[in-house]
Enzyme design. Structure first.
Site, PDB file in Angstrom:
ATOM      1  N   GLU A 132      18.524 -11.928   8.770  1.00 56.49           N
ATOM      2  CA  GLU A 132      19.458 -11.321   7.824  1.00 56.49           C
ATOM      3  C   GLU A 132      20.883 -11.811   8.106  1.00 56.49           C
ATOM      4  OE1 GLU A 132      18.430  -8.924   5.602  1.00 56.49           O
ATOM      5  OE2 GLU A 132      16.378  -8.775   6.362  1.00 56.49           O
ATOM      6  N   GLY A 147       3.545  -5.854  10.157  1.00 49.01           N
ATOM      7  CA  GLY A 147       3.224  -6.388   8.837  1.00 49.01           C
ATOM      8  C   GLY A 147       1.762  -6.301   8.476  1.00 49.01           C
ATOM      9  N   LYS A 195       9.092  -0.006  15.752  1.00 48.85           N
ATOM     10  CA  LYS A 195       7.647  -0.261  15.727  1.00 48.85           C
ATOM     11  C   LYS A 195       6.990   0.177  17.033  1.00 48.85           C
ATOM     12  CE  LYS A 195       8.541  -4.241  12.732  1.00 48.85           C
ATOM     13  NZ  LYS A 195       8.866  -5.690  12.787  1.00 48.85           N
ATOM     14  N   GLY A 251      16.216 -18.049   5.913  1.00 50.55           N
ATOM     15  CA  GLY A 251      15.801 -16.753   5.392  1.00 50.55           C
ATOM     16  C   GLY A 251      14.970 -15.944   6.383  1.00 50.55           C
ATOM     17  N   ARG A 294      15.520   0.426  -8.825  1.00 48.31           N
ATOM     18  CA  ARG A 294      16.887   0.573  -9.324  1.00 48.31           C
ATOM     19  C   ARG A 294      17.145  -0.311 -10.536  1.00 48.31           C
ATOM     20  NH1 ARG A 294      20.467   0.675  -3.945  1.00 48.31           N
ATOM     21  NH2 ARG A 294      18.664  -0.544  -3.371  1.00 48.31           N
ATOM     22  N   VAL A 324       4.269  -1.367  10.854  1.00 49.51           N
ATOM     23  CA  VAL A 324       4.158  -1.981  12.181  1.00 49.51           C
ATOM     24  C   VAL A 324       3.413  -3.305  12.107  1.00 49.51           C
ATOM     25  CG1 VAL A 324       3.314  -1.655  14.540  1.00 49.51           C
ATOM     26  CG2 VAL A 324       4.135   0.314  13.231  1.00 49.51           C
ATOM     27  N   LEU A 334      10.603  -1.927  -5.939  1.00 50.95           N
ATOM     28  CA  LEU A 334       9.923  -3.182  -6.297  1.00 50.95           C
ATOM     29  C   LEU A 334      10.679  -4.369  -5.710  1.00 50.95           C
ATOM     30  CD1 LEU A 334       8.905  -2.482 -10.019  1.00 50.95           C
ATOM     31  CD2 LEU A 334       7.375  -2.656  -8.054  1.00 50.95           C
ATOM     32  N   GLY A 388       6.716 -10.539   5.410  1.00 45.90           N
ATOM     33  CA  GLY A 388       6.390 -11.317   4.220  1.00 45.90           C
ATOM     34  C   GLY A 388       5.867 -10.415   3.132  1.00 45.90           C
TER      35      GLY A 388
END
Lengths: 433, 433
Positions: B187, B132, B202, B184, B45, B130, B11, B299
């Site tokens: 990374e 999004g 991809k 953002g 988790r 691939v 999640l 996203g």
């Protein structure tokens, strides 16, 4: 491998293209579909000896196809309203699946046709009716199934977009229309295209699939492009816009907008940059945001591509008991081949090279001779005195397409020259040909 | 209506987005799928109280989802290689269908996973892995099924494309990367994105689906964008090119090119104009020609859109005995609503107006006052003395979005002014907001 029997009604531009592609790509298509798409009967008002139909049964009456008990899927490519409607309803009545490229038919008679098909539990597929070879119906009905689609907007008539694109050079509508007719982009009677009727057919279909409402072509608003002037195009551009003939459908609380008209589109938006006879559809969904689908909206094999995609869809649905309607990698496992992946040296590409050269006579000649000895043709070369810096002037060149090994060899030789400083910059270039 | 039971493993960003969209659009999705996509168990988790999971059974062990006999489809959104591989193979072993957004998993372990899934006759779907939210896997495997796909080229990493777009302003790679990290978009460890590894994952998947070859990620060639300089970007532009980080796959007689690297792209090609974090994939098929698929490549909800499209696909395949896997208009007939089509006067749009005004004082004031009295805000207005012609100067204005009736009323009033000659030119404008 199982056969799925197809009957093609109408061997005009799209029908001929469909026949050609089904023959040429038979092996690939069977590998994808998991069955042979076998053309078991064709019908056309007049013979098409040029197509090389061989032993394929031929009729001049399209109803022979519908009445042939061997046929599983009827492909309707005769166009028009009434005859096509009768043909499709007769095929459904016989329990046959239908694939059509006829947007006018679906926009006008789709509700009736789908009701009849639901009753008989047969598929009626119409991807080829909207935006030619672009799989936009599949995107709307399947790819965007998670979304509340809020609006969509499309350049969905190539003739109109070609005319508006050419008018940007200051030419009048009438002059460009005449040229489009000579080039075969516009019909002798261009009403359907330039008045937005053809676009409204396609828009009506997309809107119903996007919003889940019945087809209501007679409620679509259409306005043509005949009154657009180069003067207004120029002024719209001064304001940061391009003029496009758009079909727009928007779902609002109080109802649905369904309209085709010339539209100012912000020049920064990608759809503003879709020029010539090409089509594009921009779709706004609440989860995904904006996606766009672009490509050829007409043409024999482009439209045939969509017809055959529908045939594969039907075949995949009806010919298998497996859960894997679509094979994992698009091809059935026995159709997957072990074509090897090439090594970097085997790549073919064009190349941009930047060589930091000392400002000495003869450097350019040495570079050119190294390229030539390695069999590399130069597309363009640039060296500007004004870029002299620390005694160096960069030589920038663009090659034709060659094997990467040739370029790497040439670079090694250039880097060994006393006049060349440091590493040669190498960036690949792609012309998409 | 039948339930199809879904278990979501993970999640995080995409998992949370998938949960949200499934709740928000439950009615629309059920109308399209012909069944309820019911989230019957979730695992993560750590708890996600912010999601409002209500009574939905929650576990901290993802294998609880796989071992729950009620679950029909396992959604793998935990990411990574080894744990995800074990989870997916366990789900398949239990006879469950799998939907994943994990490109690394499919590119690296896809052959093994698909073999296991074929054995158990379950679906493994990976559209979300691939590009999004762009339904490009569906386009390749289904929409272009008629074609011998010759090559494809994609901007398939938003981070890299954002950095290259920003570098056009003359900024250095390091500076833009730092900014992208702050925003953002990148990374803390940007290796996967800027070195082309993510794009190669991809590309490997798309190439296999396009050409019908096994997944061979380890044979893909990757080159990052860290060595690209504003200097070369500027010189490439002088030659008529833009620099993009492309994944390119090409099928040749002697093998397949599979490569990710910075590439000069002709500025006239639509893909050269795809800027910022957006993705686009250009595909060349022998029948259709070139089509392009464009949109958000990442996203939470954009990726969720693709996850759910796959869920709908699986549900449509497994929950119906009908031939009509996809309903005619995308929605089941009982989900089709009778939302009315609005009349032209009810349209909401922005408008471009051109008023041929006599060169007299006070005309602009009268025009402005008519607009204001009709409640129309003006976005911009233009009148140039230099365009004086036959005693007239055109007033050109662009309105904010208003009801068409307001504009038509204002036009009627303006046309009645003695200072206005002839008809006011009215062209709608669309800002796609």
């Amino acid at each position: 491998m199982k056969d799925v029997n197809i009957g093609i009604c109408g061997l005009g531009t799209v029908g001929g293209g469909t026949w050609e592609v089904l023959q040429r790509n038979a092996r690939i298509i069977a590998g994808r579909a998991g069955c042979n798409l076998r053309v078991a009967r064709v019908a056309n008002r007049s013979p098409r000896p040029d197509l090389g139909l061989g032993d394929t049964p031929f009729s001049t009456d399209v109803h022979d196809v519908v009445n042939d008990p061997a046929i599983d899927i009827v492909v309707e490519l005769i166009g028009g309203y009434d005859d096509a409607r009768r043909l499709v309803l007769a095929a459904i009545e016989q329990g046959k699946h239908v694939v059509t490229a006829n947007k006018a038919l679906i926009a006008q008679h789709g509700n009736e046709i789908f009701d009849a098909a639901r009753e008989k539990n047969v598929i009626v597929a119409y991807e080829a009716g909207v935006a030619g070879g672009i799989p936009v119906i599949k995107a709307i009905r399947e790819g965007l199934a998670a979304n509340r689609i809020q609006w969509l907007a499309g350049i969905i008539n190539g003739t109109g977009n070609y005319i508006l694109t050419e008018m940007r050079a200051g030419r009048d509508f009438d002059e460009v229309l005449k040229e489009a007719q000579e080039l075969g982009y516009a019909e002798a009677d261009p009403t359907f295209d330039v008045e937005g009727i053809d676009a409204a057919h396609k828009l009506t279909i997309m809107a119903s699939a996007a919003f889940g409402v019945p087809l209501q072509f007679d409620r679509a608003y259409t306005e043509g492009i005949a009154n657009i002037t180069p003067y207004d195009i120029t002024h719209a551009e001064a304001l940061g816009y391009r003029v496009k003939h758009l079909g727009i459908a928007r779902s609002r609380e109080d109802g649905i907008e369904l309209r085709v008209h010339p539209t100012l589109v912000p020049e920064k938006n990608l759809i503003a940059k879709v020029d010539g006879v090409l089509n594009a559809v921009l779709v706004d969904g609440d989860a995904v945001g904006q996606t766009m689908y672009y490509g050829p909206g007409a043409g024999d094999e482009a439209t045939a591509s969509a017809v055959i995609a529908d045939l594969v869809d039907v075949a995949r649905t009806v010919s298998t008991d497996s859960a894997q309607r679509v094979p994992y990698l698009g091809f059935e496992s026995d159709a997957v081949t072990d074509h090897r992946i090439l090594s970097p040296n085997e790549i073919r590409s064009a190349y941009y090279l930047r060589i930091q050269a000392l400002d000495r006579p003869g450097v350019l000649a040495k570079v050119a001779s190294i390229m030539s000895e390695n069999g590399i043709n130069i597309e363009s070369i640039m060296q500007k005195e004004s870029e002299l810096h620390d005694g160096q002037i960069p030589v920038i060149l663009l090659t034709h397409t060659v094997l990467e090994k040739q370029v790497n060899d040439a670079i090694a030789e250039m880097e060994a020259l006393p006049e060349v400083e440091g590493r040669v910059v190498r960036i690949r270039a792609e012309n998409f040909l």
